[in-house]
Design a protein around this motif. Sequence first.
Motif, PDB file in Angstrom:
ATOM      1  N   UNK A  30       7.026   5.735 -10.843  1.00 37.85           N
ATOM      2  CA  UNK A  30       5.640   5.856 -10.393  1.00 37.85           C
ATOM      3  C   UNK A  30       5.103   4.511  -9.905  1.00 37.85           C
ATOM      4  N   UNK A  31       5.416   3.459 -10.638  1.00 40.94           N
ATOM      5  CA  UNK A  31       4.951   2.124 -10.239  1.00 40.94           C
ATOM      6  C   UNK A  31       5.531   1.742  -8.878  1.00 40.94           C
ATOM      7  N   UNK A  32       6.841   1.980  -8.743  1.00 42.05           N
ATOM      8  CA  UNK A  32       7.501   1.658  -7.456  1.00 42.05           C
ATOM      9  C   UNK A  32       6.889   2.458  -6.311  1.00 42.05           C
ATOM     10  N   UNK A  33       6.603   3.747  -6.596  1.00 44.04           N
ATOM     11  CA  UNK A  33       6.009   4.598  -5.563  1.00 44.04           C
ATOM     12  C   UNK A  33       4.648   4.064  -5.152  1.00 44.04           C
ATOM     13  N   UNK A  34       3.845   3.653  -6.180  1.00 44.89           N
ATOM     14  CA  UNK A  34       2.529   3.093  -5.866  1.00 44.89           C
ATOM     15  C   UNK A  34       2.645   1.799  -5.079  1.00 44.89           C
ATOM     16  N   UNK A  35       3.637   0.996  -5.463  1.00 48.10           N
ATOM     17  CA  UNK A  35       3.830  -0.273  -4.726  1.00 48.10           C
ATOM     18  C   UNK A  35       4.172   0.002  -3.269  1.00 48.10           C
ATOM     19  N   UNK A  36       5.068   0.979  -3.069  1.00 48.78           N
ATOM     20  CA  UNK A  36       5.447   1.300  -1.666  1.00 48.78           C
ATOM     21  C   UNK A  36       4.258   1.818  -0.880  1.00 48.78           C
ATOM     22  N   UNK A  37       3.470   2.692  -1.551  1.00 44.86           N
ATOM     23  CA  UNK A  37       2.293   3.227  -0.839  1.00 44.86           C
ATOM     24  C   UNK A  37       1.315   2.117  -0.500  1.00 44.86           C
ATOM     25  N   UNK A  38       1.087   1.228  -1.495  1.00 48.70           N
ATOM     26  CA  UNK A  38       0.151   0.117  -1.268  1.00 48.70           C
ATOM     27  C   UNK A  38       0.659  -0.794  -0.153  1.00 48.70           C
ATOM     28  N   UNK A  39       1.984  -1.039  -0.178  1.00 47.44           N
ATOM     29  CA  UNK A  39       2.563  -1.890   0.866  1.00 47.44           C
ATOM     30  C   UNK A  39       2.440  -1.235   2.249  1.00 47.44           C
ATOM     31  N   UNK A  40       2.612   0.096   2.297  1.00 52.38           N
ATOM     32  CA  UNK A  40       2.481   0.801   3.574  1.00 52.38           C
ATOM     33  C   UNK A  40       1.057   0.750   4.099  1.00 52.38           C
ATOM     34  N   UNK A  41       0.086   0.938   3.178  1.00 54.14           N
ATOM     35  CA  UNK A  41      -1.306   0.852   3.579  1.00 54.14           C
ATOM     36  C   UNK A  41      -1.627  -0.556   4.078  1.00 54.14           C
ATOM     37  N   UNK A  42      -1.105  -1.542   3.377  1.00 54.30           N
ATOM     38  CA  UNK A  42      -1.352  -2.927   3.799  1.00 54.30           C
ATOM     39  C   UNK A  42      -0.805  -3.175   5.198  1.00 54.30           C
ATOM     40  N   UNK A  43       0.355  -2.703   5.484  1.00 52.07           N
ATOM     41  CA  UNK A  43       0.966  -2.913   6.799  1.00 52.07           C
ATOM     42  C   UNK A  43       0.184  -2.188   7.875  1.00 52.07           C
ATOM     43  N   UNK A  44      -0.355  -1.013   7.481  1.00 52.35           N
ATOM     44  CA  UNK A  44      -1.133  -0.255   8.506  1.00 52.35           C
ATOM     45  C   UNK A  44      -2.424  -0.977   8.880  1.00 52.35           C
ATOM     46  N   UNK A  45      -3.066  -1.665   7.929  1.00 52.52           N
ATOM     47  CA  UNK A  45      -4.258  -2.445   8.229  1.00 52.52           C
ATOM     48  C   UNK A  45      -3.916  -3.715   9.030  1.00 52.52           C
ATOM     49  N   UNK A  46      -2.784  -4.278   8.828  1.00 52.85           N
ATOM     50  CA  UNK A  46      -2.381  -5.490   9.530  1.00 52.85           C
ATOM     51  C   UNK A  46      -2.105  -5.210  10.999  1.00 52.85           C
ATOM     52  N   UNK A  47      -1.571  -4.054  11.274  1.00 47.39           N
ATOM     53  CA  UNK A  47      -1.259  -3.739  12.641  1.00 47.39           C
ATOM     54  C   UNK A  47      -2.537  -3.280  13.383  1.00 47.39           C
TER      55      UNK A  47
END
Length: 214
Positions: A197-214
Amino acid sequence: MGSLFENYEQQYSTLTADITAQVGLLSASASKDRRQLISNIEKHVEEAQELLEQMDLEVREVDPSKKQRCRTKLDCYRAELKRLTLEYIKARTVKQESLYDSTEDVRISIDQKQRLLDNGETLERAGRKLNEGYRVALESEEIGHQVLKNLAEQRETIQRSRNRLRETDEELSRSSRLLGNMIMRALQQKVILGIVAVCFLVFISFGIYLSFQS
């Protein structure tokens, strides 16, 4: 101990044979010889009674497997001595006026007769008491055997109960170990799920972060 009892038996047989022979001679004897026979018979009867008492003491020390046979013999000897005593009394009191010299002889005869009767009654009472004591001993022995049997059965019951408790304890130990293993596996699975669950949340958070950066 048995040889001593047998020695008493031989002495008793000799005495009773002498008593029987002398009783047979008593009624045909002259006055002087008659008095001597009476004295001898009474002496032998007393000796026979003492032998029976000694034999009774020895029977108590005899091996249990032989005790009943010795008791039976002793009862037969008592009955035999009582019979001989009664035969002597009968022969002693036969009316033969020519054999009595004076009134004193008659008085002595009556006293001796009474004494022998008393001895016979004493022997009979002693025999009854011994038989009663033997019966009580047999009953006590039977009760003792029954108590030992009951104790043995109770011991077996306790032993079986102890074995069942031991088996139950072993089953509980195995169940406890199995339950512990199941709990450990459940905890491991929870930890793994938590990590996923933690890894999944990290991946989701990382994906959201990348979407805001682009």
